[in-house]
Design a protein around this motif. Structure first.
Motif, PDB file in Angstrom:
ATOM      1  N   GLU A  23     -11.700 -11.022  -4.618  1.00 39.79           N
ATOM      2  CA  GLU A  23     -11.436 -10.535  -3.585  1.00 39.79           C
ATOM      3  C   GLU A  23     -10.828  -9.178  -3.767  1.00 39.79           C
ATOM      4  OE1 GLU A  23      -9.703 -12.962  -0.822  1.00 39.79           O
ATOM      5  OE2 GLU A  23     -10.595 -14.558  -1.656  1.00 39.79           O
ATOM      6  N   ILE A  24     -10.921  -8.186  -2.693  1.00 41.84           N
ATOM      7  CA  ILE A  24     -10.049  -6.958  -2.894  1.00 41.84           C
ATOM      8  C   ILE A  24      -8.894  -7.038  -1.758  1.00 41.84           C
ATOM      9  CG2 ILE A  24      -9.951  -4.495  -2.263  1.00 41.84           C
ATOM     10  CD1 ILE A  24     -11.391  -5.208  -4.932  1.00 41.84           C
ATOM     11  N   VAL A  25      -7.606  -7.025  -2.089  1.00 41.13           N
ATOM     12  CA  VAL A  25      -6.561  -7.043  -1.211  1.00 41.13           C
ATOM     13  C   VAL A  25      -5.992  -5.622  -0.784  1.00 41.13           C
ATOM     14  CG1 VAL A  25      -4.285  -7.882  -0.744  1.00 41.13           C
ATOM     15  CG2 VAL A  25      -5.773  -9.363  -2.175  1.00 41.13           C
ATOM     16  N   GLN A  26      -6.266  -5.378   0.409  1.00 43.03           N
ATOM     17  CA  GLN A  26      -5.968  -3.866   0.715  1.00 43.03           C
ATOM     18  C   GLN A  26      -4.508  -3.966   0.978  1.00 43.03           C
ATOM     19  OE1 GLN A  26      -8.094  -1.538   1.004  1.00 43.03           O
ATOM     20  NE2 GLN A  26     -10.132  -2.541   0.953  1.00 43.03           N
ATOM     21  N   CYS A  27      -3.824  -2.838   0.580  1.00 39.71           N
ATOM     22  CA  CYS A  27      -2.317  -2.488   1.012  1.00 39.71           C
ATOM     23  C   CYS A  27      -2.253  -1.686   2.203  1.00 39.71           C
ATOM     24  CB  CYS A  27      -1.826  -1.741  -0.316  1.00 39.71           C
ATOM     25  SG  CYS A  27      -2.374   0.115  -0.585  1.00 39.71           S
ATOM     26  N   TYR A  28      -3.120  -0.866   2.554  1.00 41.01           N
ATOM     27  CA  TYR A  28      -3.231  -0.236   3.939  1.00 41.01           C
ATOM     28  C   TYR A  28      -2.074   0.841   3.604  1.00 41.01           C
ATOM     29  CZ  TYR A  28      -6.226  -3.514   5.919  1.00 41.01           C
ATOM     30  OH  TYR A  28      -7.271  -4.504   5.917  1.00 41.01           O
ATOM     31  N   GLY A  29      -1.666   1.283   2.492  1.00 39.27           N
ATOM     32  CA  GLY A  29      -0.906   2.421   2.230  1.00 39.27           C
ATOM     33  C   GLY A  29      -1.462   3.822   2.164  1.00 39.27           C
ATOM     34  N   ASP A  30      -0.630   4.646   2.786  1.00 36.40           N
ATOM     35  CA  ASP A  30      -1.481   6.010   2.789  1.00 36.40           C
ATOM     36  C   ASP A  30      -1.438   6.662   1.382  1.00 36.40           C
ATOM     37  OD1 ASP A  30       1.289   6.676   2.678  1.00 36.40           O
ATOM     38  OD2 ASP A  30       1.209   8.302   4.198  1.00 36.40           O
ATOM     39  N   ASN A  31      -0.670   6.172   0.420  1.00 36.59           N
ATOM     40  CA  ASN A  31      -0.569   6.680  -0.833  1.00 36.59           C
ATOM     41  C   ASN A  31      -1.513   6.068  -1.872  1.00 36.59           C
ATOM     42  OD1 ASN A  31       1.119   4.396  -1.075  1.00 36.59           O
ATOM     43  ND2 ASN A  31       2.724   5.611  -2.388  1.00 36.59           N
ATOM     44  N   CYS A  32      -2.317   5.418  -1.478  1.00 40.79           N
ATOM     45  CA  CYS A  32      -3.417   4.555  -2.643  1.00 40.79           C
ATOM     46  C   CYS A  32      -4.872   5.116  -2.258  1.00 40.79           C
ATOM     47  CB  CYS A  32      -3.062   3.022  -2.125  1.00 40.79           C
ATOM     48  SG  CYS A  32      -4.350   2.093  -3.212  1.00 40.79           S
ATOM     49  N   ILE A  33      -5.491   5.768  -3.116  1.00 44.19           N
ATOM     50  CA  ILE A  33      -6.713   6.124  -2.886  1.00 44.19           C
ATOM     51  C   ILE A  33      -7.618   5.410  -2.544  1.00 44.19           C
ATOM     52  CG2 ILE A  33      -6.074   8.118  -4.101  1.00 44.19           C
ATOM     53  CD1 ILE A  33      -8.313   7.010  -6.475  1.00 44.19           C
ATOM     54  N   PHE A  34      -7.215   3.939  -2.749  1.00 43.40           N
ATOM     55  CA  PHE A  34      -8.477   2.712  -2.419  1.00 43.40           C
ATOM     56  C   PHE A  34      -8.155   2.279  -1.114  1.00 43.40           C
ATOM     57  CE2 PHE A  34      -7.741   2.763  -7.108  1.00 43.40           C
ATOM     58  CZ  PHE A  34      -9.077   2.956  -7.614  1.00 43.40           C
ATOM     59  N   SER A  35      -7.204   2.567  -0.572  1.00 36.69           N
ATOM     60  CA  SER A  35      -6.858   2.122   0.705  1.00 36.69           C
ATOM     61  C   SER A  35      -7.686   2.704   1.968  1.00 36.69           C
ATOM     62  CB  SER A  35      -5.292   2.264   1.116  1.00 36.69           C
ATOM     63  OG  SER A  35      -5.029   2.282   2.326  1.00 36.69           O
ATOM     64  N   PRO A  36      -8.068   2.004   2.892  1.00 39.14           N
ATOM     65  CA  PRO A  36      -8.503   2.693   3.970  1.00 39.14           C
ATOM     66  C   PRO A  36      -7.734   3.627   4.799  1.00 39.14           C
ATOM     67  CG  PRO A  36      -8.154   0.565   4.580  1.00 39.14           C
ATOM     68  CD  PRO A  36      -7.841   0.563   3.471  1.00 39.14           C
ATOM     69  N   ASN A  37      -6.317   3.705   4.455  1.00 37.86           N
ATOM     70  CA  ASN A  37      -5.599   4.606   5.306  1.00 37.86           C
ATOM     71  C   ASN A  37      -5.120   5.842   4.497  1.00 37.86           C
ATOM     72  OD1 ASN A  37      -5.199   2.803   7.338  1.00 37.86           O
ATOM     73  ND2 ASN A  37      -3.443   2.124   6.667  1.00 37.86           N
ATOM     74  N   HIS A  38      -5.881   6.082   3.358  1.00 36.51           N
ATOM     75  CA  HIS A  38      -5.730   7.234   2.467  1.00 36.51           C
ATOM     76  C   HIS A  38      -6.256   8.451   3.158  1.00 36.51           C
ATOM     77  CE1 HIS A  38      -6.370   9.940  -0.961  1.00 36.51           C
ATOM     78  NE2 HIS A  38      -4.941   9.708  -1.198  1.00 36.51           N
ATOM     79  N   PRO A  39      -5.519   9.557   3.637  1.00 37.45           N
ATOM     80  CA  PRO A  39      -5.931  10.424   4.255  1.00 37.45           C
ATOM     81  C   PRO A  39      -7.001  11.345   3.518  1.00 37.45           C
ATOM     82  CG  PRO A  39      -3.837  10.842   3.812  1.00 37.45           C
ATOM     83  CD  PRO A  39      -4.063   9.736   3.326  1.00 37.45           C
ATOM     84  N   PRO A  40      -8.411  11.408   3.990  1.00 42.24           N
ATOM     85  CA  PRO A  40      -9.242  12.524   3.350  1.00 42.24           C
ATOM     86  C   PRO A  40      -8.991  13.782   3.044  1.00 42.24           C
ATOM     87  CG  PRO A  40      -9.756  12.380   5.886  1.00 42.24           C
ATOM     88  CD  PRO A  40      -8.529  11.521   5.475  1.00 42.24           C
ATOM     89  N   THR A  41      -7.904  14.512   3.530  1.00 42.54           N
ATOM     90  CA  THR A  41      -7.390  15.587   3.299  1.00 42.54           C
ATOM     91  C   THR A  41      -6.605  15.605   2.195  1.00 42.54           C
ATOM     92  OG1 THR A  41      -5.391  15.200   4.660  1.00 42.54           O
ATOM     93  CG2 THR A  41      -7.634  16.518   5.513  1.00 42.54           C
ATOM     94  N   CYS A  42      -5.961  14.310   1.501  1.00 43.14           N
ATOM     95  CA  CYS A  42      -5.259  14.594   0.445  1.00 43.14           C
ATOM     96  C   CYS A  42      -6.129  14.463  -0.923  1.00 43.14           C
ATOM     97  CB  CYS A  42      -4.528  13.120   0.535  1.00 43.14           C
ATOM     98  SG  CYS A  42      -3.418  12.791  -0.982  1.00 43.14           S
ATOM     99  N   THR A  43      -6.138  15.584  -1.314  1.00 50.23           N
ATOM    100  CA  THR A  43      -6.964  15.830  -2.643  1.00 50.23           C
ATOM    101  C   THR A  43      -6.213  16.738  -3.615  1.00 50.23           C
ATOM    102  OG1 THR A  43      -8.120  17.587  -1.515  1.00 50.23           O
ATOM    103  CG2 THR A  43      -9.049  15.612  -1.376  1.00 50.23           C
ATOM    104  N   GLY A  44      -6.817  16.897  -4.844  1.00 49.93           N
ATOM    105  CA  GLY A  44      -6.438  17.645  -5.859  1.00 49.93           C
ATOM    106  C   GLY A  44      -5.149  17.294  -6.522  1.00 49.93           C
ATOM    107  N   ASP A  45      -4.451  18.138  -7.250  1.00 44.90           N
ATOM    108  CA  ASP A  45      -3.243  18.217  -8.075  1.00 44.90           C
ATOM    109  C   ASP A  45      -2.126  17.232  -7.008  1.00 44.90           C
ATOM    110  OD1 ASP A  45      -4.483  18.943 -10.233  1.00 44.90           O
ATOM    111  OD2 ASP A  45      -3.312  21.004  -9.812  1.00 44.90           O
ATOM    112  N   ALA A  46      -1.854  17.483  -5.809  1.00 44.78           N
ATOM    113  CA  ALA A  46      -0.968  17.007  -5.013  1.00 44.78           C
ATOM    114  C   ALA A  46      -1.388  15.475  -4.824  1.00 44.78           C
ATOM    115  CB  ALA A  46      -1.041  17.546  -3.785  1.00 44.78           C
ATOM    116  N   CYS A  47      -2.709  14.856  -4.794  1.00 45.13           N
ATOM    117  CA  CYS A  47      -2.953  13.650  -4.578  1.00 45.13           C
ATOM    118  C   CYS A  47      -2.777  13.277  -5.806  1.00 45.13           C
ATOM    119  CB  CYS A  47      -4.352  13.737  -4.235  1.00 45.13           C
ATOM    120  SG  CYS A  47      -5.195  11.900  -3.889  1.00 45.13           S
ATOM    121  N   LYS A  48      -3.178  13.876  -6.947  1.00 44.99           N
ATOM    122  CA  LYS A  48      -2.820  12.991  -8.327  1.00 44.99           C
ATOM    123  C   LYS A  48      -1.442  12.646  -8.604  1.00 44.99           C
ATOM    124  CE  LYS A  48      -6.892  14.655 -10.409  1.00 44.99           C
ATOM    125  NZ  LYS A  48      -7.496  15.653 -11.414  1.00 44.99           N
TER     126      LYS A  48
END
Length: 75
Positions: A23-48
């Motif tokens: 099962e996948i346990v979602q964290c709903y954090g905005d700093n996890c790329i697997f989370s549904p709350n990760h903003p689509p604008t967070c990309t590139g080196d800043a995201c890494k």
């Protein structure tokens, strides 16, 4: 961070073990790329630098039940 959960149940009356699908346990954090709350604008080196880009090892749970497994209960 989002993670996988692995569950295995051991049925004492028939001595069978059943492993259930991960099962996948979602964290709903905005700093996890697997989370549904990760903003689509967070990309590139800043995201890494800011966000989690891997899942940790799965959490494993083993349970024992004083009953028959589903296959033996149906038989």
């Amino acid at each position: 961070m989002c993670r996988r959960l692995q569950v295995r149940i051991f049925y004492k009356w028939c001595n069978h073990g059943v492993t259930y699908p991960d099962e996948i346990v979602q964290c709903y954090g905005d700093n996890c790329i697997f989370s549904p709350n990760h903003p689509p604008t967070c990309t590139g080196d800043a995201c890494k630098r800011r966000c989690w880009h891997y899942r940790p090892f799965p959490q494993q749970h083993s349970l024992e039940k004083q009953e028959y497994c589903p296959n033996c209960a149906n038989a």
